[in-house]
Design a protein around this motif. Structure first.
Motif, PDB file in Angstrom:
ATOM      1  N   PRO A 181      -6.402  12.030 -28.154  1.00  0.00           N
ATOM      2  CA  PRO A 181      -5.934  13.115 -29.028  1.00  0.00           C
ATOM      3  C   PRO A 181      -6.676  14.435 -28.834  1.00  0.00           C
ATOM      4  CG  PRO A 181      -7.276  11.573 -30.264  1.00  0.00           C
ATOM      5  CD  PRO A 181      -7.126  11.002 -28.889  1.00  0.00           C
ATOM      6  N   MET A 182      -7.722  14.444 -28.005  1.00  0.00           N
ATOM      7  CA  MET A 182      -8.492  15.688 -27.867  1.00  0.00           C
ATOM      8  C   MET A 182      -7.863  16.646 -26.857  1.00  0.00           C
ATOM      9  SD  MET A 182     -12.528  15.185 -28.285  1.00  0.00           S
ATOM     10  CE  MET A 182     -12.676  16.947 -28.383  1.00  0.00           C
TER      11      MET A 182
ATOM     12  N   ALA B 264     -17.796  14.533 -25.411  1.00  0.00           N
ATOM     13  CA  ALA B 264     -17.259  14.084 -26.693  1.00  0.00           C
ATOM     14  C   ALA B 264     -17.160  12.577 -26.730  1.00  0.00           C
ATOM     15  CB  ALA B 264     -15.872  14.686 -26.927  1.00  0.00           C
ATOM     16  N   ARG B 265     -17.433  12.019 -27.900  1.00  0.00           N
ATOM     17  CA  ARG B 265     -17.054  10.637 -28.166  1.00  0.00           C
ATOM     18  C   ARG B 265     -15.683  10.717 -28.809  1.00  0.00           C
ATOM     19  NH1 ARG B 265     -20.936   6.504 -28.070  1.00  0.00           N
ATOM     20  NH2 ARG B 265     -19.095   5.262 -28.407  1.00  0.00           N
ATOM     21  N   THR B 266     -14.721  10.024 -28.221  1.00  0.00           N
ATOM     22  CA  THR B 266     -13.373  10.100 -28.752  1.00  0.00           C
ATOM     23  C   THR B 266     -12.612   8.827 -28.401  1.00  0.00           C
ATOM     24  OG1 THR B 266     -11.370  11.459 -28.809  1.00  0.00           O
ATOM     25  CG2 THR B 266     -12.492  11.288 -26.695  1.00  0.00           C
ATOM     26  N   GLU B 267     -11.312   8.861 -28.698  1.00  0.00           N
ATOM     27  CA  GLU B 267     -10.465   7.714 -28.417  1.00  0.00           C
ATOM     28  C   GLU B 267      -9.741   7.927 -27.095  1.00  0.00           C
ATOM     29  OE1 GLU B 267      -7.205   7.212 -31.175  1.00  0.00           O
ATOM     30  OE2 GLU B 267      -6.214   5.984 -29.684  1.00  0.00           O
TER      31      GLU B 267
ATOM     32  N   HIS C   2      -6.945   3.892 -27.428  1.00  0.00           N
ATOM     33  CA  HIS C   2      -7.495   2.937 -28.396  1.00  0.00           C
ATOM     34  C   HIS C   2      -8.871   2.399 -28.015  1.00  0.00           C
ATOM     35  CE1 HIS C   2      -3.669   3.229 -30.293  1.00  0.00           C
ATOM     36  NE2 HIS C   2      -3.055   2.771 -29.240  1.00  0.00           N
TER      37      HIS C   2
END
Lengths: 94, 181
Positions: B121-122, B135-138, B141
Motif C-alpha cells: 500500500p505504500m 520502511a517497514r510495511t506490508e 500480506h
C-alpha cells in the motif's frame, strides 16, 4: 481508512491490527465487578470512540486512535504508552 | 563430521529478469539487530559511528552502502547489514544476530516502483520514497522491510521462511508490469 502512526507517518489501514477499546485499566487490586465491567461491558456508542490499534506491519507500536465510527474520521493518534491507560503503578511496598 | 553446505534463502529461485527489471538475491555475511537500551540511544549511536562509521538511522531512514548498511528496522531497532557487529555496541544496546532469519533480495531496473505498487500500500515513487528511505510495511500480506538503495534499486526483506513466496509474488508483479510495456 488511513492512520497516521506517530513514528511511521500516514499509512494504510492494512498495516494495522485492531486491539480493542482504549479504556483506562483498573488497579490490579480492584474487585471482580470492576474487572468484569472492564473486560466485557462497552457503551458501543455511534460516534467518537477511543480504540487501541497496533502497527503490526510497520513499527509495531501500540496506538490510541480516536475515531468517529459514523464518518470513519480519524481525529487523533497517540502512542499508547503516552495515553495514560496502563495499569496504575502500585505504591512501593515498604 | 558431515560436510554441510549452507543454502541461501532463495537458493535455486533467483536471479530473475524481465529484460527491463532484475531481481537478485543478496546474501549478507552478517545481519545484526541493534536495539538501544532505554536512554542509551546516544551511546549506541556513538558506538556504531566509531566502530562501523555509520549513523544510527532515524525512523524510516538508512545509512551506509552495499558493503555496510544500517537500516531502521522497527520501533527502537536498527539492523546492521554486512559487517560483524562490533562488541563495543553491547554496552549500549541489545545486540542480536539475525543473519539466518531474513531473506534479502534486490529489485533493480525500470518500473520497479510500479512492481511494488502491485504488492504494497505504500507509495514507492522516487519523488515520495527517495534514496536512503526505509520502511517497514506490508508486501502481499507479508511483513517486509523495504529500503531504497538507489534511484533504480530497492532492497526488500521478509522472514526467511517466506522467501519462496516473496520471489513468486515479485516475479508475478514484474512480469505483469513488463507485459504492459
Amino acid at each position: 481508512m488511513r492512520i497516521t502512526c506517530p513514528i511511521c507517518g500516514e499509512r494504510d489501514m492494512r498495516e494495522f491490527t485492531y486491539r480493542g477499546a482504549a479504556l483506562p485499566t483498573p488497579p490490579l487490586e480492584a474487585d471482580v465487578e470492576t474487572w468484569v465491567d472492564h473486560v466485557h461491558l462497552r457503551e458501543n456508542a455511534a460516534g467518537v470512540l477511543r480504540e487501541l490499534w497496533q502497527h503490526t506491519m510497520g513499527c509495531g507500536a501500540w496506538l490510541v486512535v480516536t475515531r468517529n465510527t459514523i464518518t470513519h474520521e480519524i481525529l487523533d493518534v497517540v502512542l499508547a504508552e503516552e495515553a495514560g491507560i496502563g495499569i496504575p503503578v502500585a505504591e512501593e511496598q515498604p | 563430521m558431515a560436510e554441510l553446505i549452507a543454502k541461501s534463502p532463495c537458493e535455486g529461485l533467483l536471479p530473475f529478469s524481465t529484460g527491463s527489471a532484475d531481481l537478485t538475491e543478496l546474501w549478507p555475511d552478517h545481519m545484526t539487530l541493534i536495539a538501544p537500551y532505554k536512554g542509551k540511544d546516544i551511546a549506541a549511536a556513538a558506538a556504531l559511528k566509531s566502530a562501523h562509521g555509520l549513523d544510527l538511522p532515524l525512523p524510516g531512514q538508512s545509512s551506509g552502502d552495499a558493503e555496510a548498511r544500517v537500516i531502521w528496522f522497527s520501533r527502537g531497532q536498527s539492523l546492521l547489514i554486512g559487517p560483524k557487529a562490533d562488541a563495543s555496541l553491547e554496552g549500549a544496546a541489545a545486540v542480536t544476530d539475525l543473519t539466518d532469519g531474513w531473506s534479502v533480495v534486490e529489485l533493480k531496473g525500470k518500473g520497479i516502483a510500479d512492481v511494488l505498487a502491485r504488492l504494497s500500500p505504500m507509495d514507492f515513487r522516487l519523488s515520495q520514497f527517495p534514496t536512503g528511505k526505509s520502511a517497514r510495511t506490508e508486501l502481499k500480506h507479508m511483513m517486509a522491510s523495504i529500503t531504497r538503495t538507489g534511484d533504480a534499486a530497492f532492497q526488500i526483506m521478509v522472514f526467511r521462511s517466506m522467501a519462496a513466496t516473496l520471489v513468486h509474488d515479485l516475479k508475478t508483479a514484474m512480469e505483469a508490469v513488463a507485459a504492459r510495456g
